[in-house]
Design an enzyme around this catalytic site. Structure first.
Site, short mmCIF file in Angstrom:
data_model
loop_
_atom_site.label_atom_id
_atom_site.label_comp_id
_atom_site.label_asym_id
_atom_site.label_seq_id
_atom_site.Cartn_x
_atom_site.Cartn_y
_atom_site.Cartn_z
N GLU A 145 -55.95 -22.68 -26.99
CA GLU A 145 -56.79 -22.89 -25.81
C GLU A 145 -58.24 -23.15 -26.22
OE1 GLU A 145 -56.40 -19.26 -23.62
OE2 GLU A 145 -54.30 -19.67 -23.09
N TYR B 265 -46.86 -14.13 -15.65
CA TYR B 265 -47.34 -15.46 -15.99
C TYR B 265 -46.45 -16.52 -15.35
CZ TYR B 265 -50.62 -14.00 -19.70
OH TYR B 265 -51.66 -13.46 -20.40
#
Length: 168
Positions: free
Chosen positions: A72, A27
């Site tokens: 999110e 990531y």
């Protein structure tokens, strides 16, 4: 009594980090400012997903240790502890069931597909959630300044093969 200011984010804001979790997922996050991150996922079940201007809560929890949390549009909840002193991240990701069942639906530049992603989230299913708890090693870190739109500006698959080494 603490010997640090929990609202002092100067050591993290403006920083780009690339880290690899113990499970192999890679990531990248750019702490754009005190309220916003951009991130790019290089590998894992949602590899090649990337996001700009994700709202985030950030606090310092110890010297050079920060906690970031956000939800999110997918319904995924994320909590990261970033320990700059030890070059370590601990991440907890709470994936809704629909993301685990069909991760490919989220692999895009999220900002251009918000309505579609929100429709997937509403259609579900949400439960049971999949909780991922992993440690990661920070493999790259640099200060890019605040609100730099060039730090994360493409999908991971468009980066040079020697990324992030090409940035040093």
């Amino acid at each position: 009594m603490t010997n640090f200011n929990k609202e002092d984010l100067i050591g993290l804001v403006g920083r780009q980090l690339v880290y690899t979790f113990n499970n192999g997922w890679k990531y990248e996050i750019y702490v754009k400012n005190e309220n916003t991150v951009d991130y790019r996922i290089h590998s894992g079940i949602v590899g090649n997903r990337w996001v700009k201007d994700q709202g985030v809560d950030i606090f310092q929890v110890a010297n050079a240790v920060y906690k970031l949390s956000w939800t999110e549009p997918t319904g995924t909840d994320v909590s990261l502890i970033i320990n700059l002193g030890d070059q370590l991240v601990h991440g907890t990701i709470f994936f809704p069931r629909w993301v685990v069942n069909n991760p490919e639906k989220t692999v895009c530049f999220q900002n251009e597909h918000l309505e579609k992603i929100e429709a997937y989230r509403e259609a579900g299913p949400t439960y049971p959630t999949e909780v991922i708890n992993q440690f990661a090693s920070i493999i790259f870190s640099r200060d890019c300044g605040v609100n730099n739109e060039e730090v994360i500006n493409c999908v991971a698959s468009e980066l040079p093969s020697n990324f992030p080494e090409n940035l040093k």
